[in-house]
Design an enzyme around this catalytic site. Structure first.
Site, short mmCIF file in Angstrom:
data_model
loop_
_atom_site.label_atom_id
_atom_site.label_comp_id
_atom_site.label_asym_id
_atom_site.label_seq_id
_atom_site.Cartn_x
_atom_site.Cartn_y
_atom_site.Cartn_z
N HIS A 240 31.15 38.96 45.78
CA HIS A 240 31.31 40.42 45.80
C HIS A 240 30.64 41.03 44.57
O HIS A 240 30.12 40.32 43.71
CB HIS A 240 32.80 40.77 45.85
CG HIS A 240 33.49 40.18 47.03
ND1 HIS A 240 34.23 39.01 46.96
CD2 HIS A 240 33.56 40.59 48.32
CE1 HIS A 240 34.71 38.73 48.16
NE2 HIS A 240 34.32 39.66 49.01
N ASP B 38 34.25 34.89 41.11
CA ASP B 38 33.77 35.57 42.31
C ASP B 38 32.28 35.87 42.11
O ASP B 38 31.91 36.79 41.38
CB ASP B 38 34.55 36.87 42.55
CG ASP B 38 34.08 37.61 43.79
OD1 ASP B 38 33.10 37.16 44.43
OD2 ASP B 38 34.68 38.65 44.13
N SER C 107 34.82 41.55 53.86
CA SER C 107 35.07 42.16 52.54
C SER C 107 33.82 42.81 51.95
O SER C 107 33.92 43.64 51.05
CB SER C 107 35.62 41.12 51.57
OG SER C 107 34.77 40.00 51.50
#
Length: 434
Positions: A405, A402, A156
């Site tokens: 990211h 998160d 990702s």
């Protein structure tokens, strides 16, 4: 008589002084023009926030002769800057795109749209120690890669970097989505018709063949000697590959090579030796880079984006899991421990691939080294704003975060600014060879 003589000498003095002054000026003008022509001083680009913030790497002292000066300047230009070392400085310039101008941002990274209240994280710029890093130039990038196919392959983080690049390029040329497949569109392709450029995404969290863990399978299963054909089958259609892996190697896994089980990483209940994950990461990258060399006889350009640290502070489901709102200063944090080891493995394998690639053909391998500059940006993650307006109904003790990211726009745009500078350098090398 005395008055007349004195007047005469005064007149002569004025005459001679005037003549000497004119002669001096006439002599200095060509000298000045010569100096301006041969010893010009470069004009530095600068950030609107501070004229003295950036120092261009091409500034050198004029040497004793014009020829040696130009030789030294060319040498300095050709030397690649180490973009991995530097500091984040305040910058008042707005990002090239935002949540309304780019429709390719994955929802979990759309921090502005999801109600993140602060915006300071958008106004920092990476200043390398040795050189100047320009803002991203979408036209320049598209021209350099015209008629080419770039593939982002990996986990990702590869997708995160890809979306950043697409958003910046879309400010001058909106791409057409021509292909989508897989869960969460893990295999996608965009096309810039004006430049005949294709940009693809291939989900491959190990680069090699692997079976991902699931509710019924507690461990990932990796085949370290087999490249993942989900992306490798299209290798001959690619002109440039950007690889990005790391985070999935932290998860429980069993490692296989041929018909043998080499060991595992955190596999309680299985009768395998726990060998950690560093060697598995190394073997995966080595298998990948060797497969590229073996399959692409005519050569190819390959970048490996190094591991980017996470910034969890405590549990992932606490409201303040990544609470920082400003970057760390240079040397406030060092690349060490797991972050340093992951980066080291990746760099060493790229260096080895360079040696092999140079022997067998026109292969170019490079490290896009972002570990250090990413480490200094704890403020750039979505945190609780991976979901829309997580606190609209009041404060919460527990909330999904998160801290891995990066918000878009955000610090990861810098990855692609460095990427562009490296592509520019390769373009210069290609033209000089031709």
């Amino acid at each position: 008589m005395k008055t007349v003589t004195s007047s005469f000498f005064n007149d002569q003095t004025v005459f001679l002084t005037t003549k000497l002054l004119r002669w001096t000026i006439c002599s200095l003008v060509p000298i000045a023009l010569f100096l301006i022509y041969f010893y010009h001083i470069p004009i530095l680009p600068f950030s609107p926030s501070s004229q003295s913030d950036f120092t261009h790497s091409n500034i050198i002292s004029p040497s004793s002769s014009p020829s040696s000066y130009f030789a030294e300047k060319k040498k300095t230009y050709q030397n690649q800057c180490d973009y991995s070392k530097g500091d984040w400085i305040k910058d008042t310039s707005s990002p090239l795109y935002n949540d309304t101008t780019c429709g390719m941002i994955k929802e979990g990274r759309n921090c502005i749209k999801h109600g993140r209240p602060d915006s300071d994280y958008l106004y920092w710029r990476w200043k390398p120690t040795e050189c100047y890093l320009p803002r991203f130039e979408p036209h320049t990038f598209l021209k350099l890669i015209s008629n080419k196919h770039i593939a982002f392959v990996g986990d990702s983080m590869a997708r995160n970097q890809l979306e950043s690049l697409l958003c910046m390029l879309a400010t001058v040329s909106v791409p057409n989505l021509v292909y989508q497949n897989g869960d969460d569109n893990q295999f996608s392709k965009w096309y810039f018709s004006s430049y005949n450029v294709s940009v693809s995404l291939y989900w491959s969290p190990f680069l090699v063949q692997g079976i991902e863990k699931s509710s019924t399978r507690p461990n990932n299963e990796l085949y370290l000697d087999h490249v993942d054909e989900k992306w490798a089958k299209d290798m001959n259609q690619m002109d440039m590959i950007v690889l990005s892996v790391g985070h999935w190697f932290l998860l429980p896994a069993v490692y296989r090579e041929g018909d043998s089980v080499l060991g595992c990483h955190y596999c309680p209940g299985l009768n395998y030796t726990d060998i950690g994950f560093y060697d598995a990461l190394r073997k995966s990258i080595r298998t990948t880079l060797n497969s590229i060399i073996d399959r692409r006889g005519k050569g190819i350009d390959v970048f490996v984006t190094t591991f980017t640290p996470h910034h969890f502070e405590g549990d992932w489901d606490k409201a303040g899991a990544c609470p920082k709102t400003k970057p760390y200063r240079n040397r406030e944090k060092e690349v060490e421990g797991m972050n340093g080891e992951m980066r080291k493995v990746e760099v060493e394998e790229v260096v080895a691939a360079k040696v092999k690639g140079n022997r067998v053909g026109r292969f170019r391998f490079e490290v896009l080294d972002v570990t250090g500059l990413a480490l200094l940006r704890p403020d750039g993650h979505p945190g609780p704003y991976m979901n829309p307006f997580p606190f609209f109904d009041g404060a919460k003790e527990r909330v999904q975060n998160d801290c891995v990211h990066w918000c878009l726009p955000g610090p990861i745009d810098t990855w692609n600014e460095i990427f562009l500078e490296m592509v520019k350098k390769w373009g210069e090398e290609t033209r000089s060879e031709d």
